[in-house]
Design an enzyme around this catalytic site. Structure first.
Site, PDB file in Angstrom:
ATOM      1  N   HIS A 156      -2.422 -25.558  28.758  1.00  0.00           N
ATOM      2  CA  HIS A 156      -1.438 -24.584  29.272  1.00  0.00           C
ATOM      3  C   HIS A 156      -2.025 -23.759  30.422  1.00  0.00           C
ATOM      4  O   HIS A 156      -1.595 -22.644  30.660  1.00  0.00           O
ATOM      5  CB  HIS A 156      -0.944 -23.632  28.176  1.00  0.00           C
ATOM      6  CG  HIS A 156      -0.567 -24.313  26.898  1.00  0.00           C
ATOM      7  ND1 HIS A 156       0.703 -24.748  26.628  1.00  0.00           N
ATOM      8  CD2 HIS A 156      -1.313 -24.659  25.813  1.00  0.00           C
ATOM      9  CE1 HIS A 156       0.735 -25.319  25.429  1.00  0.00           C
ATOM     10  NE2 HIS A 156      -0.478 -25.285  24.917  1.00  0.00           N
ATOM     11  N   SER A 277      -6.994 -22.052  59.525  1.00  0.00           N
ATOM     12  CA  SER A 277      -5.672 -21.546  59.871  1.00  0.00           C
ATOM     13  C   SER A 277      -5.708 -21.099  61.328  1.00  0.00           C
ATOM     14  O   SER A 277      -6.730 -20.612  61.814  1.00  0.00           O
ATOM     15  CB  SER A 277      -5.317 -20.368  58.970  1.00  0.00           C
ATOM     16  OG  SER A 277      -4.350 -19.553  59.595  1.00  0.00           O
ATOM     17  N   LYS A 283      -9.587 -18.598  56.413  1.00  0.00           N
ATOM     18  CA  LYS A 283      -9.031 -19.681  55.615  1.00  0.00           C
ATOM     19  C   LYS A 283      -9.811 -20.985  55.705  1.00  0.00           C
ATOM     20  O   LYS A 283     -10.281 -21.372  56.753  1.00  0.00           O
ATOM     21  CB  LYS A 283      -7.577 -19.960  56.046  1.00  0.00           C
ATOM     22  CG  LYS A 283      -6.606 -18.843  55.717  1.00  0.00           C
ATOM     23  CD  LYS A 283      -6.318 -18.700  54.234  1.00  0.00           C
ATOM     24  CE  LYS A 283      -5.395 -19.769  53.717  1.00  0.00           C
ATOM     25  NZ  LYS A 283      -4.005 -19.638  54.089  1.00  0.00           N
ATOM     26  N   GLU A 290      -3.678 -31.533  49.500  1.00  0.00           N
ATOM     27  CA  GLU A 290      -2.254 -31.180  49.508  1.00  0.00           C
ATOM     28  C   GLU A 290      -1.398 -32.328  50.036  1.00  0.00           C
ATOM     29  O   GLU A 290      -0.318 -32.612  49.519  1.00  0.00           O
ATOM     30  CB  GLU A 290      -2.022 -29.936  50.380  1.00  0.00           C
ATOM     31  CG  GLU A 290      -2.608 -28.669  49.779  1.00  0.00           C
ATOM     32  CD  GLU A 290      -2.616 -27.538  50.805  1.00  0.00           C
ATOM     33  OE1 GLU A 290      -1.549 -27.001  51.097  1.00  0.00           O
ATOM     34  OE2 GLU A 290      -3.701 -27.211  51.317  1.00  0.00           O
TER      35      GLU A 290
END
Ligand code: ARG
Length: 458
Positions: A156, A277, A283, A290
Site C-alpha cells: 500500500h 529543466s 531539477k 517517465e
C-alpha cells in the site's frame, strides 16, 4: 501507369485512392523477408517442375541482385508502388523481362504477406529477447551489488517489512524472465509457414509447401489455407506479450521515478539518463523512465487497434488486415527503443544506501519480528500481534522507535520479553532471518541471482 493487377478494370485509379490504398511506406521494411521468401518459392516451383530450373536460377539471381541493391542503397523504393510485393515483382520484371512474370505462379499476395510478417516478426522476437536478457543481466548485477542494502519493503506504499534493494530488484528479474518465456512461446506458434495457402483455397499446382517451409526455417505449415491467410493471432499474441513486458517496465519506471524524488532519494540515475529543466536549475528529471511508462499506453493501444480491426472480419483476406503492420511494427519499435535506453539506465544507476537504511529505521517495519519474538516464546500470534501493536502506538506517542524503548516498557507488556529482543528486532537480523526460498536474506537473494543467471545462460 496501369496496375499490375489491371484486368476486369483498366487499373487506372485516382492518385488519392492509390495513396490511401498503398502500404509500401510501412511494409518496405520487410523487403528482405519478401525477397528471401520469393527465392524459396522459385526454387520450389522448379523442384516440382512447374517452371524450368533455368528460369528458377534466373529468378533467384535476379532476386539476389535486388536484395543486394536495396542493401547497398543502389536501388531505391518506388513509393508509387502499392506494396513491397508489387515493388519487388516490378523491378524483377523490369530487369529480367518475361521470366520475372513467372514468379507469382501458385501463390498470392495474401499468403506472401502472411509469410513476410511471420518471418519479420520472428526476427524481431529474437532481437527483443536479446534486449530483455541484457536488461536482466543489468538488473541482476545491481542486485548482486546491493544484496545487503537494507530498505523498507512496501505494501500500500506504506513501509511494511525490511528487505534488501537486491531483493526488490530481483523481483523484476523474475518478471523479465517470464517475459522472455512468453515471447519464445509466441514464436513457436508464429513459426508455421503460410506460403502455399495462396489466395485462400490452396492451388491446383502440385506444390511442395514443406520444401518452402523448411527452406525458410519454419517448424511446420499452416494446415488450413483459409486460416493461413486470414488470421493475425500471432501478431496479437506478440503484442499482448509486449504489453505485459511494457507493464513490467512501466512499474519498474514508476519506482525509479519515486526513488529518484527528494522524498525518497533511494537512487541516483546517471546524468546521462536524466534531463534538466529549462527554468528550474535544481531539477534532475527521470525523463527516460517517465517516457517508458508513457509509451506503455501506446503499446497497449497497438494491441487494441488490431484486436478491434480483426473482430468483425469474415474469412478470408480483407484489406482491413493491411492495418496489422503499422500496429505490430510500432509495438516492436517502441519496445526495442525502451529496452535500449532502459538497460544502460539501470546499469549506471546508483543506490543511496544510507537513505534507504534511514527510511527502513523509521517505519516500525520490525513490528512483525517483534510479534514473532513472542510467538517463538510460546505466545499465540494474535496476542503477540496486539502487544506489538500497542508498543508501536506508544512509540508514535513518544516520538521514538522500538529499538529505543527500555526493557521495562517491554516487560510491562509481557514477561516473555528479555534483553535478546533487541537483537531480534535489529533490521539486519530481520532480513537475515528470512531464509525461506525466495525470501529477502542475503543467502536467499544470492540463490535467486544464481538461478536467474543459469536461466539466462541456457
Ligand atoms: N499490402 C497488402 C497487405 O498488407 C498485401 C496483401 C494484398 N492482398 C490483396 N488481396 N489485395 O495486406
Amino acid at each position: 501507369m496501369a496496375k499490375m493487377w489491371a484486368g476486369v478494370t483498366d487499373g487506372k485509379t485516382e492518385k488519392i485512392a492509390d495513396d490511401f490504398n498503398s502500404s509500401i511506406h510501412f511494409d518496405s521494411r520487410m523487403y528482405r523477408q519478401d525477397i528471401t521468401g520469393s527465392m524459396a518459392h522459385a526454387a520450389m516451383l522448379a523442384g516440382k517442375g512447374i517452371i524450368s530450373q533455368k528460369d528458377a536460377d534466373t529468378l533467384i539471381a535476379g532476386l539476389e541482385g535486388i536484395l543486394n541493391d536495396l542493401d547497398s542503397g543502389m536501388l531505391e523504393f518506388d513509393w508509387e508502388c502499392e506494396d513491397i510485393h508489387m515493388f519487388v515483382e516490378q523491378v524483377l520484371t523490369q530487369r529480367l523481362g518475361d521470366v520475372g512474370k513467372k514468379l507469382h505462379t501458385a501463390r498470392s499476395r495474401n499468403d506472401q504477406v502472411a509469410l513476410d510478417i511471420r518471418m519479420y516478426l520472428r526476427d524481431e522476437i529474437n532481437e527483443i529477447i536479446d534486449l530483455v536478457k541484457m536488461l536482466i543481466v543489468a538488473v541482476t548485477n545491481q542486485a548482486q551489488q546491493y544484496k545487503d542494502a537494507i530498505m523498507p519493503g512496501y505494501t500500500h506504499l506504506q513501509r511494511a517489512q525490511p528487505i534488501t534493494f537486491g531483493h526488490q530488484l530481483m523481483a523484476y528479474a523474475m518478471m523479465l524472465l517470464r517475459d522472455i518465456d512468453r515471447l519464445a512461446d509466441c514464436k513457436k506458434r508464429m513459426n508455421q509457414s503460410p506460403i502455399g495457402c495462396c489466395a485462400l483455397a490452396g492451388t491446383t499446382y502440385n506444390t511442395d509447401r514443406w520444401f518452402e517451409a523448411k527452406n525458410l526455417g519454419f517448424d511446420g505449415i499452416c494446415m488450413n489455407s483459409l486460416d493461413g491467410v486470414s488470421d493475425r493471432d500471432f501478431c496479437l499474441e506478440l503484442m499482448s506479450d509486449l504489453s505485459v513486458l511494457m507493464m513490467h517496465l512501466s512499474r519498474f519506471s514508476e519506482e525509479i521515478i519515486l526513488w529518484s524524488s527528494w522524498e525518497f532519494k533511494f537512487i541516483e540515475l546517471s546524468d546521462a539518463f536524466t534531463t534538466g529543466s529549462s527554468i528550474m536549475p535544481q531539477k534532475k528529471n527521470p525523463d527516460m523512465a517517465e517516457l517508458v511508462r508513457g509509451k506503455t499506453g501506446r503499446v497497449y493501444g497497438d494491441l487494441m487497434a488490431l484486436l478491434t480491426t480483426l473482430k468483425g472480419l469474415p474469412l478470408a483476406y480483407n484489406k482491413d488486415m493491411q492495418e496489422d503492420k503499422e500496429a505490430v511494427f510500432d509495438a516492436c519499435d517502441t519496445v526495442k527503443m525502451c529496452l535500449k535506453v532502459f538497460v544502460p539506465m539501470i546499469d549506471t544507476m546508483k543506490a543511496n544506501i544510507s537513505n534507504m537504511k534511514k527510511a527502513a529505521q523509521k517505519g516500525f517495519i520490525n513490528a512483525t519480528d517483534l510479534a514473532d519474538y513472542l510467538v517463538k516464546k510460546g505466545m499465540p500470534f494474535r496476542s503477540a500481534y496486539k502487544i506489538s501493536g500497542s508498543l508501536v502506538a506508544q512509540c508514535i506517542q513518544n516520538d521514538t522507535v522500538l529499538e529505543d524503548l527500555p526493557l521495562e516498557t517491554y516487560k510491562a507488556h509481557s514477561d516473555l520479553f528479555e534483553e535478546d529482543l533487541y537483537q531480534e528486532i535489529d533490521l539486519l537480523t530481520c532480513v537475515e532471518k528470512r531464509i525461506s526460498e525466495g525470501g529477502t536474506s542475503v543467502a536467499s537473494v544470492e540463490a535467486q541471482i544464481a538461478w536467474v543467471r543459469s536461466q539466462i545462460n541456457e
